[in-house]
Design a protein around this motif. Structure first.
Motif, short mmCIF file in Angstrom:
data_model
loop_
_atom_site.label_atom_id
_atom_site.label_comp_id
_atom_site.label_asym_id
_atom_site.label_seq_id
_atom_site.Cartn_x
_atom_site.Cartn_y
_atom_site.Cartn_z
N THR A 3 -6.06 -5.61 -0.59
CA THR A 3 -4.99 -4.61 -1.06
C THR A 3 -4.86 -5.05 -2.42
OG1 THR A 3 -3.99 -4.31 0.95
CG2 THR A 3 -2.72 -3.75 -0.97
N GLY B 45 0.83 -1.23 0.07
CA GLY B 45 -0.10 0.08 -0.06
C GLY B 45 0.78 1.39 -0.13
N ALA C 185 -0.21 -0.23 -4.54
CA ALA C 185 -1.43 -0.81 -4.27
C ALA C 185 -2.55 0.09 -3.32
CB ALA C 185 -1.48 -2.25 -3.75
N ASP C 186 -3.57 -0.19 -3.39
CA ASP C 186 -4.57 0.57 -2.65
C ASP C 186 -5.55 -0.43 -1.93
OD1 ASP C 186 -4.05 3.53 -3.11
OD2 ASP C 186 -4.59 2.79 -5.27
N LYS C 187 -6.31 -0.07 -1.12
CA LYS C 187 -7.33 -0.81 -0.33
C LYS C 187 -8.69 -0.68 -1.29
CE LYS C 187 -5.20 -2.33 3.32
NZ LYS C 187 -4.96 -3.61 3.64
#
Length: 108
Positions: free
Chosen positions: A37, A22, A26-28
């Protein structure tokens, strides 16, 4: 036999961890009611969505996610809900636990 030998699969697993970090790429996302993620490539066709019907556009995205974290590998033509948006799964690739999922959505 050396028990401290790191296998190629171990290196690949570490690379997946870096890609899905993250703090890096990546993102949630909430995918089918589960927070994971992932990397969602929203650039594909987003600037120029395909004309699908009057007032509706077909957009395509690519989702990169760990199969272990997602908990399953979707099948083509299944529906996935990502952050409240419904997508149809077009294709699914699995590269040593990293899923690459091509998605389509009708956007009004």
């Amino acid at each position: 036999m050396d028990l401290n030998v790191v296998s190629f699969k171990d290196y690949v697993s570490q690379d997946i961890g870096v890609f899905l970090n993250g703090e890096e790429f990546a993102d949630k996302f909430v995918i089918d009611k589960k927070e994971v993620t992932a990397v969602l490539d929203q650039a594909i066709d987003s600037d120029h969505p395909l004309a699908y019907a009057e007032g509706v556009s077909l957009v395509t995205h690519v989702l990169h996610v760990s199969e272990a974290e997602l908990g399953y590998a979707p099948k083509p033509n299944e529906m996935m809900v990502i952050n409240g948006q419904r997508y149809r799964v077009d294709r699914v690739g699995d590269d040593m636990g990293m899923l690459t999922i091509s998605l389509e959505a009708n956007i009004a």
